[in-house]
Motif scaffolding. Structure first.
Motif, PDB file in Angstrom:
ATOM      1  N   GLU A 180       0.881  -1.156   0.000  1.00 20.61           N
ATOM      2  CA  GLU A 180       0.000   0.000   0.000  1.00 20.61           C
ATOM      3  C   GLU A 180       0.920   1.208   0.000  1.00 20.61           C
ATOM      4  OE1 GLU A 180      -4.033   0.252   1.884  1.00 20.61           O
ATOM      5  OE2 GLU A 180      -2.864   1.474   3.283  1.00 20.61           O
ATOM      6  N   VAL A 199      -3.161   6.560  -4.198  1.00 19.75           N
ATOM      7  CA  VAL A 199      -2.909   5.406  -3.345  1.00 19.75           C
ATOM      8  C   VAL A 199      -2.811   4.215  -4.280  1.00 19.75           C
ATOM      9  CG1 VAL A 199      -3.837   3.909  -1.548  1.00 19.75           C
ATOM     10  CG2 VAL A 199      -4.183   6.380  -1.404  1.00 19.75           C
ATOM     11  N   ARG A 254      -2.318  -0.017  -4.472  1.00 16.45           N
ATOM     12  CA  ARG A 254      -2.428  -1.265  -3.704  1.00 16.45           C
ATOM     13  C   ARG A 254      -2.109  -2.444  -4.611  1.00 16.45           C
ATOM     14  NH1 ARG A 254      -6.662   1.974  -1.807  1.00 16.45           N
ATOM     15  NH2 ARG A 254      -6.538   2.385   0.412  1.00 16.45           N
TER      16      ARG A 254
END
Length: 157
Positions: free
Chosen positions: A29, A147, A149
């Protein structure tokens, strides 16, 4: 016709390695953002079905080992493009500095060739193609701040 693309460096503002995945990658992450430091790519169509890369930097590969070359090969193969391309890579991002220079060059090649050859591939599809080349390439296709992931391919602005 010539197409120009900026290939900005990226930095990780946050990186959390969660665990090792079954595919050998790590589940991560991250918060990533682009910075002003950038390479610049110039792409020009060639009449014969070939990929040629040049650069003023004497320390980068200019063959199949180069991610921009791999991006050109991928888009040509996937979309059955029978034209060639000359790519000049004006290199400013330091190599192996963790700034995603090669990934950003690959992303710029995908974006630029999409325009050069009029393929009309969506940014989402270009990011999916980029994931086949490396974990940072999807982010470099879209840019901004996000972000990330998975192994880096799942992005949220």
């Amino acid at each position: 016709m010539r197409v120009y693309e900026k290939a900005p460096a990226k930095i990780n503002l946050l990186l959390d390695v969660l665990h090792k995945r079954n595919d050998g990658f790590h589940e991560v992450e991250m918060i990533m953002t682009m910075v002003d430091l950038a390479d610049r790519l110039t792409m020009e169509e060639l009449p014969r079905d070939t990929i040629i890369i040049s650069s003023q930097a004497g320390y980068i590969p200019l063959d199949e080992k180069n991610l921009a070359f791999q991006a050109a090969r991928l888009i040509k193969d996937r979309y059955d493009v029978r034209k060639g391309v000359y790519i000049h890579l004006d290199k400013h991002i330091p190599v192996a500095a963790g700034l995603a220079g090669g990934s950003s060059d690959a992303a710029a090649a995908l974006r630029g060739l999409n325009r050069l050859w009029g393929l009309n591939i969506s940014k989402e599809e270009l990011a999916r193609l980029g994931a086949e080349l490396g974990s940072d390439v999807p982010f470099c296709v879209t840019g901004g701040t996000a972000v990330a992931r998975g192994r880096g391919e799942w992005l949220e602005p």
